[in-house]
Design a protein around this motif. Structure first.
Motif, short mmCIF file in Angstrom:
data_model
loop_
_atom_site.label_atom_id
_atom_site.label_comp_id
_atom_site.label_asym_id
_atom_site.label_seq_id
_atom_site.Cartn_x
_atom_site.Cartn_y
_atom_site.Cartn_z
N GLY A 90 0.66 -1.27 -0.08
CA GLY A 90 -0.23 0.01 -0.08
C GLY A 90 0.64 1.35 -0.15
N ARG A 91 0.26 2.15 -0.27
CA ARG A 91 0.93 3.58 -0.04
C ARG A 91 1.91 3.76 0.84
NH1 ARG A 91 -2.85 7.80 -3.83
NH2 ARG A 91 -4.44 6.60 -1.82
N THR A 92 0.61 4.00 2.15
CA THR A 92 0.95 4.43 3.33
C THR A 92 1.90 3.84 4.46
OG1 THR A 92 -0.90 5.95 3.21
CG2 THR A 92 0.50 5.79 5.44
N ASP A 107 3.24 2.56 -4.90
CA ASP A 107 1.93 2.90 -5.35
C ASP A 107 1.39 1.69 -6.51
OD1 ASP A 107 0.87 4.75 -6.74
OD2 ASP A 107 1.76 6.25 -6.95
N ALA A 108 0.33 1.08 -6.27
CA ALA A 108 0.52 0.66 -7.69
C ALA A 108 0.08 1.59 -9.08
CB ALA A 108 -1.18 0.06 -7.12
N THR A 109 0.42 2.74 -8.90
CA THR A 109 0.05 3.16 -10.30
C THR A 109 1.25 3.43 -10.39
OG1 THR A 109 -0.45 5.22 -9.48
CG2 THR A 109 -1.96 4.03 -9.55
N ASN A 110 1.62 3.06 -9.78
CA ASN A 110 3.45 3.21 -10.33
C ASN A 110 4.61 2.13 -11.02
OD1 ASN A 110 6.88 2.76 -10.31
ND2 ASN A 110 6.60 5.28 -9.67
N GLU A 111 4.23 1.74 -12.51
CA GLU A 111 5.10 1.10 -12.75
C GLU A 111 6.54 -0.14 -12.29
OE1 GLU A 111 5.77 -1.44 -17.37
OE2 GLU A 111 5.61 1.25 -16.47
N VAL A 112 7.19 0.95 -12.31
CA VAL A 112 8.46 0.71 -11.67
C VAL A 112 7.89 -0.68 -9.91
CG1 VAL A 112 10.55 1.11 -10.51
CG2 VAL A 112 10.10 2.30 -12.46
N ASP A 113 7.31 0.52 -9.06
CA ASP A 113 7.20 -0.26 -8.06
C ASP A 113 5.89 -1.28 -8.45
OD1 ASP A 113 7.85 1.98 -6.95
OD2 ASP A 113 5.92 2.98 -6.11
N GLU A 137 8.66 -3.55 -9.14
CA GLU A 137 9.94 -4.27 -8.12
C GLU A 137 8.97 -5.28 -6.64
OE1 GLU A 137 11.04 -0.63 -6.63
OE2 GLU A 137 12.90 -0.73 -8.23
N LEU A 138 7.58 -5.00 -6.63
CA LEU A 138 6.92 -5.69 -5.38
C LEU A 138 7.14 -7.14 -6.27
CD1 LEU A 138 4.53 -5.98 -3.13
CD2 LEU A 138 3.03 -5.48 -5.26
N PHE A 139 6.24 -7.63 -7.44
CA PHE A 139 6.64 -8.94 -8.05
C PHE A 139 7.86 -9.45 -7.82
CE2 PHE A 139 1.98 -7.95 -8.85
CZ PHE A 139 1.71 -8.85 -8.81
N PHE A 178 -4.31 -2.64 -13.99
CA PHE A 178 -3.57 -3.62 -15.08
C PHE A 178 -1.94 -3.96 -14.80
CE2 PHE A 178 -0.53 -2.02 -18.17
CZ PHE A 178 -0.45 -2.52 -19.03
N LEU A 179 -1.83 -3.09 -14.21
CA LEU A 179 -0.04 -3.08 -13.93
C LEU A 179 0.24 -4.66 -13.02
CD1 LEU A 179 1.17 0.10 -12.97
CD2 LEU A 179 1.46 -0.87 -15.01
N VAL A 180 -0.26 -4.64 -11.97
CA VAL A 180 -0.58 -5.67 -11.04
C VAL A 180 -1.05 -6.66 -11.50
CG1 VAL A 180 -1.61 -6.66 -8.99
CG2 VAL A 180 -0.98 -4.05 -8.90
N GLY A 181 -2.05 -7.01 -12.42
CA GLY A 181 -2.93 -7.93 -13.42
C GLY A 181 -1.83 -8.63 -14.60
N ARG A 182 -0.66 -7.90 -15.12
CA ARG A 182 -0.73 -8.19 -16.09
C ARG A 182 1.26 -8.41 -15.30
NH1 ARG A 182 3.40 -3.68 -18.78
NH2 ARG A 182 4.07 -3.33 -17.00
#
Length: 246
Positions: free
Chosen positions: A36-38, A62-68, A71-73, A121-125
């Motif tokens: 999460g963001r916080t 940040d789920a809207t940041n592709e790099v983040d 890195e999470l995955f 979309f980013l998380v799903g991809r």
């Protein structure tokens, strides 16, 4: 015996759906990446899970940041010894706000789309990229009844939710045959959590306990989706209080 791993993206309030999902998966023996963001909101969830004998770690992102998201995955799919790569992914990020369409700014519309659709979309991809080669896993998206119908004042919310619903449908058709269970959960009603109780206490009083969705009950539905046999998978399920007249 290795420990399974789950990822929940979109965890905020300690008494909220994201946190309830984390607790439910941890109770089944999963190590949970709580994203999460916080950071200040993630740590209490981690602490509660550890206190109950579970396993979890916070991942500020940040789920809207592709790099983040990448890195999470990278982290989720290459865990330390003793843990398996993630097999259960939930995208739960989102928010809501009523705005007169004539007053709706382009910036606010785009912000809703980025969190409600683009982040999913980013998380799903990234989940599909990592899970498909393994031939198993589940990706579950949290959405709302706005994904099925628009209402006055909620154009920005409905557009984002409906967009991600189509992403989920497309993913399910593309990757179901590869062994990846993609599901879309429609939350049709108000969730009995911290956000509602603090932000709209009058709604809680008006609807009463039986008129709200219990967060632990919702989390149980997600767990049952993950447990389904491949011969009878659910793609879309809608959840609402029994008093709701549809």
């Amino acid at each position: 015996m290795t420990q399974r791993t789950a990822v929940v993206v979109g965890v905020g309030a300690k008494i909220g759906l994201g946190a309830a999902l984390c607790r439910r998966f941890a109770s089944e023996g999963f190590h949970v990446l709580i994203a999460g963001r916080t950071p200040g909101r993630l740590e209490p969830v981690v602490t509660a899970i550890l206190a109950a004998g579970g396993s979890a770690e916070a991942v500020p992102m940040d789920a809207t940041n592709e790099v983040d998201v990448v890195e999470l995955f990278d982290r989720a799919m290459a865990p330390p010894n003793g843990r398996e790569a993630a097999e259960l992914i939930v995208y739960n990020a989102g928010g809501n706000q009523k705005v007169d369409f004539r007053e709706l700014s382009a910036e606010l519309f785009e912000r809703f789309w980025r969190v409600g659709c683009f982040g999913g979309f980013l998380v799903g991809r990234e989940a599909a990229r990592r899970l498909v080669p393994r031939g198993r896993g589940a990706i579950i998206f949290t959405r709302a009844s706005a994904s099925l119908r628009g209402k006055p004042g909620y154009a920005q919310f409905a557009a984002a939710k409906a967009g991600l619903r189509m992403v989920a449908q497309s993913m399910a058709r593309e990757y179901g045959p590869s062994g990846i269970h993609v599901a879309h959960v429609v939350i049709d009603g108000a969730i009995d959590g911290e956000r509602l109780r603090n932000g709209r206490p009058e709604a809680v009083r008006e609807r009463g306990e039986d008129g709200l969705l219990n967060i632990e009950a919702i989390a149980e539905a997600y767990w049952q989706i993950h447990r389904q046999a491949r011969s009878a998978w659910t793609h879309e399920i809608d959840l609402r209080p029994f008093k709701e007249p549809f």
